[in-house]
Design a protein around this motif. Structure first.
Motif, PDB file in Angstrom:
ATOM      1  N   ILE A   1       0.839  -1.207   0.000  1.00  0.00           N
ATOM      2  CA  ILE A   1       0.000   0.000   0.000  1.00  0.00           C
ATOM      3  C   ILE A   1       0.871   1.254   0.000  1.00  0.00           C
ATOM      4  O   ILE A   1       0.622   2.209  -0.749  1.00  0.00           O
ATOM      5  N   ALA A   2       1.913   1.259   0.822  1.00  0.00           N
ATOM      6  CA  ALA A   2       2.786   2.433   0.919  1.00  0.00           C
ATOM      7  C   ALA A   2       3.486   2.709  -0.406  1.00  0.00           C
ATOM      8  O   ALA A   2       3.595   3.865  -0.832  1.00  0.00           O
ATOM      9  N   ARG A   3       3.969   1.676  -1.073  1.00  0.00           N
ATOM     10  CA  ARG A   3       4.655   1.885  -2.350  1.00  0.00           C
ATOM     11  C   ARG A   3       3.687   2.414  -3.412  1.00  0.00           C
ATOM     12  O   ARG A   3       4.051   3.257  -4.241  1.00  0.00           O
ATOM     13  N   GLU A   4       2.457   1.923  -3.397  1.00  0.00           N
ATOM     14  CA  GLU A   4       1.479   2.431  -4.353  1.00  0.00           C
ATOM     15  C   GLU A   4       1.119   3.886  -4.040  1.00  0.00           C
ATOM     16  O   GLU A   4       0.907   4.688  -4.956  1.00  0.00           O
ATOM     17  N   MET A   5       1.064   4.222  -2.758  1.00  0.00           N
ATOM     18  CA  MET A   5       0.812   5.618  -2.394  1.00  0.00           C
ATOM     19  C   MET A   5       1.920   6.517  -2.915  1.00  0.00           C
ATOM     20  O   MET A   5       1.655   7.567  -3.512  1.00  0.00           O
ATOM     21  N   LEU A   6       3.160   6.114  -2.680  1.00  0.00           N
ATOM     22  CA  LEU A   6       4.283   6.925  -3.137  1.00  0.00           C
ATOM     23  C   LEU A   6       4.258   7.071  -4.656  1.00  0.00           C
ATOM     24  O   LEU A   6       4.526   8.148  -5.196  1.00  0.00           O
ATOM     25  N   GLY A   7       3.915   5.979  -5.340  1.00  0.00           N
ATOM     26  CA  GLY A   7       3.825   6.036  -6.793  1.00  0.00           C
ATOM     27  C   GLY A   7       2.730   6.969  -7.285  1.00  0.00           C
ATOM     28  O   GLY A   7       2.818   7.522  -8.382  1.00  0.00           O
ATOM     29  N   ALA A   8       1.696   7.147  -6.439  1.00  0.00           N
ATOM     30  CA  ALA A   8       0.592   8.033  -6.795  1.00  0.00           C
ATOM     31  C   ALA A   8       0.821   9.465  -6.315  1.00  0.00           C
ATOM     32  O   ALA A   8      -0.055  10.310  -6.454  1.00  0.00           O
ATOM     33  N   GLY A   9       2.001   9.718  -5.749  1.00  0.00           N
ATOM     34  CA  GLY A   9       2.316  11.063  -5.297  1.00  0.00           C
ATOM     35  C   GLY A   9       1.853  11.387  -3.898  1.00  0.00           C
ATOM     36  O   GLY A   9       1.883  12.551  -3.484  1.00  0.00           O
ATOM     37  N   VAL A  10       1.409  10.368  -3.156  1.00  0.00           N
ATOM     38  CA  VAL A  10       1.028  10.565  -1.759  1.00  0.00           C
ATOM     39  C   VAL A  10       2.256  10.256  -0.911  1.00  0.00           C
ATOM     40  O   VAL A  10       2.645   9.112  -0.758  1.00  0.00           O
ATOM     41  N   GLY A  11       2.875  11.281  -0.376  1.00  0.00           N
ATOM     42  CA  GLY A  11       4.095  11.100   0.404  1.00  0.00           C
ATOM     43  C   GLY A  11       5.333  11.417  -0.406  1.00  0.00           C
ATOM     44  O   GLY A  11       5.306  11.464  -1.642  1.00  0.00           O
ATOM     45  N   SER A  12       6.419  11.667   0.314  1.00  0.00           N
ATOM     46  CA  SER A  12       7.690  11.961  -0.344  1.00  0.00           C
ATOM     47  C   SER A  12       8.818  11.382   0.489  1.00  0.00           C
ATOM     48  O   SER A  12       8.651  11.091   1.679  1.00  0.00           O
ATOM     49  N   GLY A  13       9.970  11.206  -0.140  1.00  0.00           N
ATOM     50  CA  GLY A  13      11.091  10.579   0.531  1.00  0.00           C
ATOM     51  C   GLY A  13      12.375  11.370   0.407  1.00  0.00           C
ATOM     52  O   GLY A  13      12.489  12.289  -0.414  1.00  0.00           O
ATOM     53  N   GLY A  14      13.332  11.021   1.238  1.00  0.00           N
ATOM     54  CA  GLY A  14      14.650  11.638   1.210  1.00  0.00           C
ATOM     55  C   GLY A  14      15.511  11.046   2.301  1.00  0.00           C
ATOM     56  O   GLY A  14      15.046  10.230   3.105  1.00  0.00           O
ATOM     57  N   LEU A  15      16.763  11.437   2.342  1.00  0.00           N
ATOM     58  CA  LEU A  15      17.690  10.918   3.339  1.00  0.00           C
ATOM     59  C   LEU A  15      17.674  11.769   4.597  1.00  0.00           C
ATOM     60  O   LEU A  15      17.697  13.005   4.532  1.00  0.00           O
ATOM     61  N   VAL A  16      17.650  11.098   5.728  1.00  0.00           N
ATOM     62  CA  VAL A  16      17.874  11.728   7.024  1.00  0.00           C
ATOM     63  C   VAL A  16      19.046  10.981   7.641  1.00  0.00           C
ATOM     64  O   VAL A  16      18.935   9.801   7.955  1.00  0.00           O
ATOM     65  N   GLY A  17      20.183  11.670   7.791  1.00  0.00           N
ATOM     66  CA  GLY A  17      21.405  10.933   8.059  1.00  0.00           C
ATOM     67  C   GLY A  17      21.637  10.000   6.886  1.00  0.00           C
ATOM     68  O   GLY A  17      21.589  10.424   5.723  1.00  0.00           O
ATOM     69  N   ALA A  18      21.846   8.720   7.192  1.00  0.00           N
ATOM     70  CA  ALA A  18      22.011   7.736   6.124  1.00  0.00           C
ATOM     71  C   ALA A  18      20.719   7.013   5.795  1.00  0.00           C
ATOM     72  O   ALA A  18      20.708   6.123   4.941  1.00  0.00           O
ATOM     73  N   ALA A  19      19.632   7.375   6.463  1.00  0.00           N
ATOM     74  CA  ALA A  19      18.397   6.605   6.378  1.00  0.00           C
ATOM     75  C   ALA A  19      17.452   7.106   5.298  1.00  0.00           C
ATOM     76  O   ALA A  19      17.104   8.296   5.282  1.00  0.00           O
ATOM     77  N   GLN A  20      17.028   6.190   4.432  1.00  0.00           N
ATOM     78  CA  GLN A  20      15.929   6.521   3.529  1.00  0.00           C
ATOM     79  C   GLN A  20      14.685   6.722   4.382  1.00  0.00           C
ATOM     80  O   GLN A  20      14.279   5.825   5.126  1.00  0.00           O
ATOM     81  N   SER A  21      14.088   7.883   4.284  1.00  0.00           N
ATOM     82  CA  SER A  21      12.968   8.237   5.138  1.00  0.00           C
ATOM     83  C   SER A  21      11.827   8.761   4.287  1.00  0.00           C
ATOM     84  O   SER A  21      12.021   9.181   3.144  1.00  0.00           O
ATOM     85  N   TYR A  22      10.615   8.733   4.862  1.00  0.00           N
ATOM     86  CA  TYR A  22       9.430   9.156   4.128  1.00  0.00           C
ATOM     87  C   TYR A  22       8.525   9.951   5.060  1.00  0.00           C
ATOM     88  O   TYR A  22       8.462   9.690   6.268  1.00  0.00           O
ATOM     89  N   VAL A  23       7.793  10.898   4.493  1.00  0.00           N
ATOM     90  CA  VAL A  23       6.785  11.633   5.245  1.00  0.00           C
ATOM     91  C   VAL A  23       5.488  11.628   4.440  1.00  0.00           C
ATOM     92  O   VAL A  23       5.493  11.798   3.217  1.00  0.00           O
ATOM     93  N   PHE A  24       4.394  11.366   5.146  1.00  0.00           N
ATOM     94  CA  PHE A  24       3.060  11.306   4.531  1.00  0.00           C
ATOM     95  C   PHE A  24       2.133  12.254   5.282  1.00  0.00           C
ATOM     96  O   PHE A  24       2.181  12.337   6.513  1.00  0.00           O
ATOM     97  N   ASP A  25       1.275  12.948   4.561  1.00  0.00           N
ATOM     98  CA  ASP A  25       0.199  13.694   5.192  1.00  0.00           C
ATOM     99  C   ASP A  25      -0.894  12.695   5.559  1.00  0.00           C
ATOM    100  O   ASP A  25      -1.399  11.960   4.690  1.00  0.00           O
ATOM    101  N   ALA A  26      -1.271  12.658   6.841  1.00  0.00           N
ATOM    102  CA  ALA A  26      -2.187  11.626   7.322  1.00  0.00           C
ATOM    103  C   ALA A  26      -3.546  11.646   6.616  1.00  0.00           C
ATOM    104  O   ALA A  26      -4.062  10.578   6.249  1.00  0.00           O
ATOM    105  N   PRO A  27      -4.173  12.806   6.390  1.00  0.00           N
ATOM    106  CA  PRO A  27      -5.461  12.770   5.693  1.00  0.00           C
ATOM    107  C   PRO A  27      -5.352  12.206   4.272  1.00  0.00           C
ATOM    108  O   PRO A  27      -6.214  11.432   3.841  1.00  0.00           O
ATOM    109  N   ALA A  28      -4.310  12.588   3.549  1.00  0.00           N
ATOM    110  CA  ALA A  28      -4.134  12.070   2.189  1.00  0.00           C
ATOM    111  C   ALA A  28      -3.853  10.572   2.213  1.00  0.00           C
ATOM    112  O   ALA A  28      -4.325   9.819   1.347  1.00  0.00           O
TER     113      ALA A  28
END
Length: 284
Positions: free
Chosen positions: A240-267
């Motif tokens: 579900i999360a990967r499909e959300m990211l593919g649909a533009g719900v959420g975004s990712g980037g590095l925090v330290g060395a960690a691949q991280s993601y942030v999602f708006d809860a209502p979306a």
């Protein structure tokens, strides 16, 4: 993994100021209400450990913001203790300590940060023994108050209140399948075959230990049979999360060395609930 390997992974120590910069670049900002999940080892060598992570997050969300984590109860009696021999059940019922929001440890499976945050000055923890959350910040009391005893992932739960506040969900190096808020989507979804569990746990009522029966979706073994709608060997929440990211719900980037993601809860909820209802109705 030893400290040298963590340092190499993160290209040196991950400090409070570096975390603050990376979290801001990821999209978090002043006034945000943020539920977060963290895998410390993914970030690299964090100078100061959990307190550095919490302080950096507090720096970013500011005095108007709030941090929230899922805790659970590490030493809760097992759901199936009612299948034990009668003498064992009697011993457990007689002496198992009641859940105490101030003293009961957060589930170790949730990592180090929930236990650290629940001890933070001003922290508020919800009353539900099995599905407790904790929060620090301006909206902590509002998010945690009167956590429903039954359906604790559903309406009027801390998760529902996070969504209503326009909150955000941060995966700080944590895998995509750790999106606890998707249990809220499961609780709300009108789809066939929803699984529930009933169990007993001791709580404090006016200072007295009492056993109470609870009912919830099956958040441990899965609230639905996902076998026909996700590939074998994959976690439904990751799909579900990967499909959300593919649909533009959420975004990712590095925090330290960690691949991280942030999602708006209502979306996130606007995507996940229809996903569950559509896919699970159409399954063979």
């Amino acid at each position: 993994m030893d400290e040298l390997e963590l340092l190499k992974r993160s290209d040196g120590p991950v400090t409070r100021s570096r975390l603050r910069r990376d979290l801001s670049a990821l999209g978090l900002s002043d006034g945000d209400t943020v539920m977060f999940h963290t895998q410390m080892s993914a970030i690299g060598y964090v100078a100061g450990g959990t307190s550095t992570v919490i302080n950096a997050l507090l720096d970013v969300v500011g005095e108007r913001g709030t941090l929230m984590v899922t805790c659970g109860w590490n030493d809760a009696p097992p759901y199936d203790f009612t299948d034990w021999p009668a003498a064992w059940q009697d011993a457990l019922r007689a002496e198992h300590p009641a859940y105490d929001p101030d003293l009961s440890e957060a589930d170790h499976n949730n990592g180090r940060l929930p236990e650290a945050l629940r001890h933070w000055p001003g922290a508020v923890r919800s009353r539900h023994p099995d599905a407790s959350f904790a929060a620090v910040g301006a909206a902590a009391a509002e998010l945690m108050s009167d956590h429903p005893w039954d359906d604790p992932h559903g309406p009027d739960s801390p998760l529902a209140r996070l969504v209503a506040r326009g909150g955000r969900v941060l995966l700080l190096g944590a895998p995509l399948d750790s999106l606890t808020i998707l249990h809220h989507a499961e609780a709300l979804a009108d789809a066939p075959g929803k699984r529930f569990v009933e169990y007993e746990q001791p709580i404090l009522v006016d200072g007295e230990r009492v056993w109470r029966r609870f009912r919830d979706i099956d958040s441990e073994d899965a609230a639905f049979d996902y076998s026909s709608v996700v590939p074998e060997g994959t976690w439904p929440f990751e799909v579900i999360a990967r499909e959300m990211l593919g649909a533009g719900v959420g975004s990712g980037g590095l925090v330290g060395a960690a691949q991280s993601y942030v999602f708006d809860a209502p979306a996130l909820m606007a995507f996940a609930v229809p996903w569950l209802e559509t896919r699970l109705r159409l399954k063979p």
